[in-house]
Every structure is written in structure tokens, then in C-alpha cells.
Design an enzyme around this catalytic site. Structure first.
Site, PDB file in Angstrom:
ATOM      1  N   SER A 127       0.835  -1.199   0.000  1.00 60.73           N
ATOM      2  CA  SER A 127       0.000   0.000   0.000  1.00 60.73           C
ATOM      3  C   SER A 127       0.871   1.252   0.000  1.00 60.73           C
ATOM      4  CB  SER A 127      -0.850  -0.024   1.277  1.00 60.73           C
ATOM      5  OG  SER A 127      -1.486   1.198   1.484  1.00 60.73           O
ATOM      6  N   TYR A 152      -2.383  -1.136  11.089  1.00 62.93           N
ATOM      7  CA  TYR A 152      -2.581  -1.678   9.734  1.00 62.93           C
ATOM      8  C   TYR A 152      -1.382  -1.332   8.840  1.00 62.93           C
ATOM      9  CZ  TYR A 152      -3.958  -1.915   4.862  1.00 62.93           C
ATOM     10  OH  TYR A 152      -3.958  -2.167   3.510  1.00 62.93           O
ATOM     11  N   LYS A 156       1.748  -3.727   6.876  1.00 64.40           N
ATOM     12  CA  LYS A 156       2.196  -3.719   5.469  1.00 64.40           C
ATOM     13  C   LYS A 156       3.719  -3.546   5.406  1.00 64.40           C
ATOM     14  CE  LYS A 156      -1.673  -4.551   3.569  1.00 64.40           C
ATOM     15  NZ  LYS A 156      -1.915  -5.833   2.913  1.00 64.40           N
ATOM     16  N   ASN A 182      -5.107   4.493  -4.236  1.00 61.26           N
ATOM     17  CA  ASN A 182      -6.486   4.351  -3.719  1.00 61.26           C
ATOM     18  C   ASN A 182      -7.393   3.657  -4.738  1.00 61.26           C
ATOM     19  OD1 ASN A 182      -5.191   6.448  -2.036  1.00 61.26           O
ATOM     20  ND2 ASN A 182      -7.209   6.586  -1.101  1.00 61.26           N
ATOM     21  N   PHE A 221     -13.356  15.874   4.887  1.00 62.86           N
ATOM     22  CA  PHE A 221     -12.511  16.011   6.073  1.00 62.86           C
ATOM     23  C   PHE A 221     -11.389  17.029   5.844  1.00 62.86           C
ATOM     24  CE2 PHE A 221     -13.749  11.351   6.961  1.00 62.86           C
ATOM     25  CZ  PHE A 221     -14.871  11.743   7.699  1.00 62.86           C
ATOM     26  N   ARG A 298      -9.680  14.744   9.559  1.00 68.31           N
ATOM     27  CA  ARG A 298      -9.723  13.409  10.171  1.00 68.31           C
ATOM     28  C   ARG A 298      -8.323  13.096  10.697  1.00 68.31           C
ATOM     29  NH1 ARG A 298     -11.344   8.272   6.393  1.00 68.31           N
ATOM     30  NH2 ARG A 298      -9.342   8.760   5.450  1.00 68.31           N
ATOM     31  N   GLY A 300      -4.926  11.586  11.559  1.00 68.53           N
ATOM     32  CA  GLY A 300      -4.062  10.605  10.893  1.00 68.53           C
ATOM     33  C   GLY A 300      -4.023  10.719   9.379  1.00 68.53           C
TER      34      GLY A 300
HETATM   35  P1  NAD Z   1     -11.195  -7.048   1.143  1.00 71.65           P
HETATM   36  O1  NAD Z   1     -11.465  -7.059   2.594  1.00 71.65           O
HETATM   37  O2  NAD Z   1     -12.314  -6.780   0.228  1.00 71.65           O
HETATM   38  O3  NAD Z   1     -10.528  -8.438   0.708  1.00 71.65           O
HETATM   39  C1  NAD Z   1      -9.729  -9.195   1.572  1.00 71.65           C
HETATM   40  C2  NAD Z   1     -10.277 -10.611   1.541  1.00 71.65           C
HETATM   41  O4  NAD Z   1      -9.465 -11.422   2.397  1.00 71.65           O
HETATM   42  C3  NAD Z   1     -11.695 -10.710   2.079  1.00 71.65           C
HETATM   43  O5  NAD Z   1     -12.486 -11.461   1.159  1.00 71.65           O
HETATM   44  C4  NAD Z   1     -11.573 -11.446   3.422  1.00 71.65           C
HETATM   45  O6  NAD Z   1     -12.688 -12.264   3.674  1.00 71.65           O
HETATM   46  C5  NAD Z   1     -10.299 -12.245   3.180  1.00 71.65           C
HETATM   47  N1  NAD Z   1      -9.538 -12.581   4.386  1.00 71.65           N
HETATM   48  C6  NAD Z   1      -9.142 -11.766   5.397  1.00 71.65           C
HETATM   49  N2  NAD Z   1      -8.436 -12.449   6.299  1.00 71.65           N
HETATM   50  C7  NAD Z   1      -8.358 -13.726   5.854  1.00 71.65           C
HETATM   51  C8  NAD Z   1      -7.761 -14.911   6.334  1.00 71.65           C
HETATM   52  N3  NAD Z   1      -7.104 -14.937   7.500  1.00 71.65           N
HETATM   53  N4  NAD Z   1      -7.884 -16.046   5.616  1.00 71.65           N
HETATM   54  C9  NAD Z   1      -8.569 -16.058   4.447  1.00 71.65           C
HETATM   55  N5  NAD Z   1      -9.150 -14.958   3.939  1.00 71.65           N
HETATM   56  C10 NAD Z   1      -9.053 -13.814   4.637  1.00 71.65           C
HETATM   57  O7  NAD Z   1      -9.991  -6.014   0.883  1.00 71.65           O
HETATM   58  P2  NAD Z   1      -9.401  -5.442  -0.472  1.00 71.65           P
HETATM   59  O8  NAD Z   1      -9.708  -3.998  -0.534  1.00 71.65           O
HETATM   60  O9  NAD Z   1      -9.758  -6.305  -1.600  1.00 71.65           O
HETATM   61  O10 NAD Z   1      -7.856  -5.564  -0.151  1.00 71.65           O
HETATM   62  C11 NAD Z   1      -7.073  -6.631  -0.615  1.00 71.65           C
HETATM   63  C12 NAD Z   1      -5.638  -6.429  -0.172  1.00 71.65           C
HETATM   64  O11 NAD Z   1      -5.147  -5.210  -0.704  1.00 71.65           O
HETATM   65  C13 NAD Z   1      -5.438  -6.354   1.327  1.00 71.65           C
HETATM   66  O12 NAD Z   1      -4.227  -6.983   1.645  1.00 71.65           O
HETATM   67  C14 NAD Z   1      -5.352  -4.863   1.583  1.00 71.65           C
HETATM   68  O13 NAD Z   1      -4.610  -4.595   2.743  1.00 71.65           O
HETATM   69  C15 NAD Z   1      -4.631  -4.410   0.344  1.00 71.65           C
HETATM   70  N6  NAD Z   1      -4.830  -2.998   0.014  1.00 71.65           N
HETATM   71  C16 NAD Z   1      -6.106  -2.515  -0.106  1.00 71.65           C
HETATM   72  C17 NAD Z   1      -6.305  -1.177  -0.419  1.00 71.65           C
HETATM   73  C18 NAD Z   1      -7.695  -0.610  -0.505  1.00 71.65           C
HETATM   74  O14 NAD Z   1      -7.845   0.604  -0.394  1.00 71.65           O
HETATM   75  N7  NAD Z   1      -8.744  -1.413  -0.724  1.00 71.65           N
HETATM   76  C19 NAD Z   1      -5.201  -0.338  -0.618  1.00 71.65           C
HETATM   77  C20 NAD Z   1      -3.915  -0.864  -0.498  1.00 71.65           C
HETATM   78  C21 NAD Z   1      -3.741  -2.205  -0.183  1.00 71.65           C
HETATM   79  C1  WQD Z   2      -9.522   9.462   0.892  1.00 74.51           C
HETATM   80  C2  WQD Z   2      -9.680  10.948   1.130  1.00 74.51           C
HETATM   81  C3  WQD Z   2     -10.099  11.552   3.428  1.00 74.51           C
HETATM   82  C4  WQD Z   2     -14.044   9.753   3.776  1.00 74.51           C
HETATM   83  C5  WQD Z   2      -6.992   4.508   3.150  1.00 74.51           C
HETATM   84  C6  WQD Z   2      -5.933   3.819   3.948  1.00 74.51           C
HETATM   85  C7  WQD Z   2      -4.785   3.415   3.077  1.00 74.51           C
HETATM   86  C8  WQD Z   2      -5.257   2.616   1.868  1.00 74.51           C
HETATM   87  C9  WQD Z   2      -6.390   3.274   1.168  1.00 74.51           C
HETATM   88  C10 WQD Z   2      -5.071   0.274   2.323  1.00 74.51           C
HETATM   89  C11 WQD Z   2      -8.982  11.431   2.406  1.00 74.51           C
HETATM   90  C12 WQD Z   2     -11.260  11.911   2.547  1.00 74.51           C
HETATM   91  C13 WQD Z   2     -12.817  10.166   3.300  1.00 74.51           C
HETATM   92  C14 WQD Z   2     -15.041  10.719   4.032  1.00 74.51           C
HETATM   93  C15 WQD Z   2     -13.534  12.429   3.305  1.00 74.51           C
HETATM   94  N1  WQD Z   2      -5.767   1.340   2.247  1.00 74.51           N
HETATM   95  N2  WQD Z   2     -12.578  11.494   3.074  1.00 74.51           N
HETATM   96  N3  WQD Z   2     -14.753  12.015   3.766  1.00 74.51           N
HETATM   97  O1  WQD Z   2      -7.278   7.618   3.792  1.00 74.51           O
HETATM   98  O2  WQD Z   2      -6.323   7.807   1.466  1.00 74.51           O
HETATM   99  O3  WQD Z   2      -6.409   5.640   2.556  1.00 74.51           O
HETATM  100  O4  WQD Z   2      -7.414   3.628   2.105  1.00 74.51           O
HETATM  101  O5  WQD Z   2      -3.905   0.092   2.269  1.00 74.51           O
HETATM  102  O6  WQD Z   2      -3.926   2.669   3.854  1.00 74.51           O
HETATM  103  O7  WQD Z   2      -5.468   4.713   4.938  1.00 74.51           O
HETATM  104  O8  WQD Z   2      -8.527   6.670   1.806  1.00 74.51           O
HETATM  105  O9  WQD Z   2     -10.864   6.692   1.053  1.00 74.51           O
HETATM  106  O10 WQD Z   2     -10.362   6.835   3.538  1.00 74.51           O
HETATM  107  O11 WQD Z   2      -9.869   8.776   2.080  1.00 74.51           O
HETATM  108  O12 WQD Z   2     -13.337  13.624   3.077  1.00 74.51           O
HETATM  109  O13 WQD Z   2     -16.146  10.385   4.473  1.00 74.51           O
HETATM  110  O14 WQD Z   2     -11.068  11.228   1.338  1.00 74.51           O
HETATM  111  O15 WQD Z   2      -9.854  12.542   4.371  1.00 74.51           O
HETATM  112  O16 WQD Z   2      -8.448  12.679   2.129  1.00 74.51           O
HETATM  113  P1  WQD Z   2      -7.094   7.046   2.474  1.00 74.51           P
HETATM  114  P2  WQD Z   2      -9.982   7.173   2.148  1.00 74.51           P
END
Ligand code: NAD
Ligand code: WQD
Length: 344
Positions: A127, A152, A156, A182, A221, A298, A300
Site C-alpha cells: 500500500s 494496519y 504492510k 487508492n 474532512f 480526520r 491521521g
Molecule cells: P477485502 O477485505 O475486500 O478483501 C480481503 C479478503 O481477504 C476478504 O475477502 C476477506 O474475507 C479475506 N480474508 C481476510 N483475512 C483472511 C484470512 N485470514 N484467511 C482467508 N481470507 C481472509 O480487501 P481489499 O480492498 O480487496 O484488499 C485486498 C488487499 O489489498 C489487502 O491486503 C489490503 O490490505 C490491500 N490494500 C487494499 C487497499 C484498498 O484501499 N482497498 C489499498 C492498499 C492495499
Molecule cells: C480518501 C480521502 C479523506 C471519507 C486509506 C488507507 C490506506 C489505503 C487506502 C489500504 C482522504 C477523505 C474520506 C469521508 C472524506 N488502504 N474522506 N470524507 O485515507 O487515502 O487511505 O485507504 O492500504 O492505507 O489509509 O482513503 O478513502 O479513507 O480517504 O473527506 O467520508 O477522502 O480525508 O483525504 P485514504 P480514504
């Protein structure tokens, strides 16, 4: 014969879109998911989209014996894409041990079992959160890793180190770490998409739920950041473009095209968009007026971050292609579909 890929977290948001793209590219997919944050019918929906039903194993990656059983049941797995993780930043502050256990032990089990079953390739979901607030924008892969803002984010960072140390130790493993920015939007079929549980914490699901009337008002936010319109800036990437990056990354590992045994790529568009710009793009793309208000910052939040994706563009031959308007339309169509199906 088709190459077998194990996809953990394959019924989740990014995982399901990636399974579709893998199958469309001719891979055989085995999904492992414990359904803690997704639904079993995603497997049916993947079949509807691609005409191919992926194998599905309802297994928890924390359960070493069950996971071992999956590797044995499907011999000859060529690569693993490891999505399975807990991902809610706020929850991780409340329940750090749950996050450390799930995100660290799952990866450790996968790496141990890869060695046991002679599987050499892994793609890991990292991420942009590992960069914190970068000193220079756009951020490149060589930017320094800042102290994590949340448990979290820390998982990573540690996950990346676990993979690097394992490869350094001489394990016969090659890895690609994809640092997603994102991810937003949904498949054009509106059969799969993001299913937030409870009140969404991320911007786009909150926005589409507001637009459809589930939430009264979207709070922006902060409008007092040092950005042109005062709201935070992010790099929003279409989930299907992101899914395609996994397919080319897997091909690169399996074809021995890597320059190093562990490679890191930023997966973003290269364009920063503010919260207010995103709201206006949604209104333009869908014709739906959004009820929003400016609220306080918000805790963080990073002020601004967007990717320099040049290394992925050059080395993977991959580029984010979809416009923000098309992406936001797909998110809206998904929200309408959820309503139609009585899900949300
Ligand atoms: P998601 O929650 O939709 O998908 C994760 C899946 O993993 C889910 O289906 C959940 O049921 C499964 N899971 C969780 N723990 C498990 C376990 N112990 N055993 C088996 N299955 C398990 O999330 P996503 O948005 O698809 O994210 C996928 C990956 O990408 C994650 O590693 C997340 O940290 C990473 N990521 C997501 C974002 C984002 O904004 N969505 C951004 C950066 C990185
Ligand atoms: C985006 C922007 C908020 C909600 C998070 C995780 C990051 C990654 C992606 C996994 C920000 C603003 C949000 C709302 C708002 N995940 N916002 N009103 O914070 O960039 O990242 O998801 O790895 O680790 O921290 O994503 O979608 O929460 O926010 O104004 O109701 O929208 O302040 O600027 P973020 P987000």
C-alpha cells in the site's frame, strides 16, 4: 495446460476483480478466503462474468493445516497472489493484535507452505500507506518508508520486510510487491465491487451511499490543507486497471523477467485528485447532485500523496487507462445494483 494460481482473499474487492482478469488471461485460479469480509456468491458472479468457475476453498490463512491441505489438493501451483488481510485503518487502532495476527501470520503461513510445496512466485498487496507523507511528490518506489501511522500500515511495512528477509535467506522465492494507491470503482458488469461492512470509512463508498440516500451527507474532512482547494489529494485508481497489474506482474515472475528477486512497483495513475475535485467529477459523470459539507480534519490523514508510476509503466508495460469519470460511473452503477438486489 493452464498455469495454476492461488489467490488468497480472492472473493474480496480487489481479489475478485483480479480473479476475473487472471481467468480472462488463461490462468486457472484457486481462491482461498475465510469470507470474513466477503460473500460466497462472489464465486458465482465471477463465473457469470468469465464463463469459468474458479475453485473456491473456504479456508482461513491462519490455519496452517487447512492451508497445507489446499496446496496438496491442487498440486503444481505456479504462483500465489496474497490479498487476504484485514484492512480497516481505524479498526486496526482499536484491535492491533487482531491485525498483527491476521496480516503477519497469514503471510508467514503462505511463505512456509510455498517452500514446502515448491511454489516460487508471490505477488503481495502492499500500500502507498508505507510512504506516509512523502517528502517529494509524486512519490517513487525509492522514497523512504516513514514510521507507520497505524497498526494496519505497520503490518504492510513488516509484511514487506518478511518477504525481503525470506528471499535474502536463500529461499527459492521471487516476489513482486505492489504498492496500491487508492483503488475505487467496480467491474463494468456491476456484478462485483466493493462491499463495505457497516459505515464506510473510505471516500467513494461513503459518497455513493450518500448519493443513493443511505447516508444523509458526505463530510469532506478538511478544507484547510496546503493544497490548491484545501482538501486532501490522493491517487484514485480504477480497480480493474489495478487487477490487470497483477496479471502482468505474475507473467513477469513466471517468465523470469525480473531484474531482482524482490521488486517493488507503485500502482497508481500518476494524477493527484482532491476530495472536492472527486466530488465534482462524480457529479459530472453521473448527473447526480451530492449533499456534502466541509468538516474538520480526520486524525491521521496524509495531506497529499500520488504515485510516480513510471517504473511500473516501463517495466511491467502496464498503465492505468480508465478516466476518473468512467471509474466513478462504475462505482455508481455498482451502488445502484446493490440497491436493486436489496444488499445495500
Ligand atoms: P477485502 O477485505 O475486500 O478483501 C480481503 C479478503 O481477504 C476478504 O475477502 C476477506 O474475507 C479475506 N480474508 C481476510 N483475512 C483472511 C484470512 N485470514 N484467511 C482467508 N481470507 C481472509 O480487501 P481489499 O480492498 O480487496 O484488499 C485486498 C488487499 O489489498 C489487502 O491486503 C489490503 O490490505 C490491500 N490494500 C487494499 C487497499 C484498498 O484501499 N482497498 C489499498 C492498499 C492495499
Ligand atoms: C480518501 C480521502 C479523506 C471519507 C486509506 C488507507 C490506506 C489505503 C487506502 C489500504 C482522504 C477523505 C474520506 C469521508 C472524506 N488502504 N474522506 N470524507 O485515507 O487515502 O487511505 O485507504 O492500504 O492505507 O489509509 O482513503 O478513502 O479513507 O480517504 O473527506 O467520508 O477522502 O480525508 O483525504 P485514504 P480514504
Amino acid at each position: 495446460m493452464k498455469e495454476r494460481i492461488l489467490v488468497t482473499g480472492g472473493t474480496g474487492y480487489i481479489g475478485s476483480h483480479t480473479v476475473v482478469e487472471l481467468q480472462n488471461s488463461g490462468y486457472e485460479v484457486i481462491i482461498v478466503d475465510n469470507l470474513s469480509n466477503s460473500r460466497a456468491d462472489v464465486v458465482d458472479r465471477i463465473e457469470q462474468i468469465t464463463g469459468v468457475r474458479p475453485a473456491f476453498e473456504h479456508v482461513d490463512c491462519l490455519n496452517y493445516a487447512d492451508l497445507d491441505g489446499v496446496f496438496s489438493k491442487y498440486p503444481g501451483i505456479k504462483g500465489v497472489i496474497h490479498f487476504a488481510a484485514s484492512k480497516a485503518v481505524g479498526e486496526s487502532v482499536q484491535k492491533p493484535l487482531l491485525y498483527y495476527r491476521n496480516n503477519l501470520v497469514s503471510l508467514i503461513n503462505i511463505l512456509e507452505l510455498m517452500s514446502k510445496h515448491n511454489v516460487q512466485a508471490i505477488i503481495f498487496s502492499s500500500s502507498c500507506t508505507v510512504y506516509g507523507q512523502p517528502d517529494k511528490l509524486p512519490v517513487t518506489e525509492s522514497a523512504s518508508i516513514k514510521k507507520a501511522e497505524s497498526p494496519y500500515g505497520n503490518t504492510k511495512q513488516i509484511n514487506e520486510e518478511i518477504i525481503c528477509d525470506t528471499v535474502k535467506s536463500g529461499a527459492d522465492i521471487r516476489a513482486i510487491l505492489l504498492r496500491y494507491f487508492n483503488p475505487i470503482g467496480a467491474h463494468p458488469s456491476a456484478l462485483i465491487g466493493e462491499l463495505p461492512s457497516g459505515v464506510p470509512q473510505n471516500l467513494v463508498p461513503y459518497l455513493t451511499q450518500t448519493a443513493i440516500g443511505i447516508r444523509e451527507k458526505l463530510s469532506v474532512f478538511g478544507d484547510d490543507y496546503h493544497t490548491p482547494d484545501g482538501s486532501c489529494i490522493r491517487d484514485y485508481i480504477y480497480v480493474v486497471d489495478l487487477a490487470k497489474a497483477h496479471v502482468v506482474a505474475m507473467y513477469r515472475i513466471l517468465q523470469n523477467k525480473q531484474k531482482e528477486k524482490v521488486e517493488v512497483f507503485n500502482i497508481g495513475t500518476g494524477k493527484g485528485l482532491s476530495v472536492l475535485e472527486l466530488i465534482h467529477a462524480f457529479e459530472t459523470a453521473t448527473g447526480v447532485k451530492l449533499n456534502y459539507q466541509i468538516a474538520g480534519r480526520r486524525a491521521g490523514d496524509i495531506e497529499q500523496v500520488w504515485a510516480d508510476p513510471a517504473y511500473a509503466n516501463k517495466e511491467l508495460g502496464w498503465k492505468a487507462e480508465t478516466s476518473i469519470e468512467d471509474t466513478l460511473r462504475s462505482a455508481w452503477n455498482w451502488q445502484l445494483k446493490l440497491r436493486e438486489e436489496g444488499i445495500q
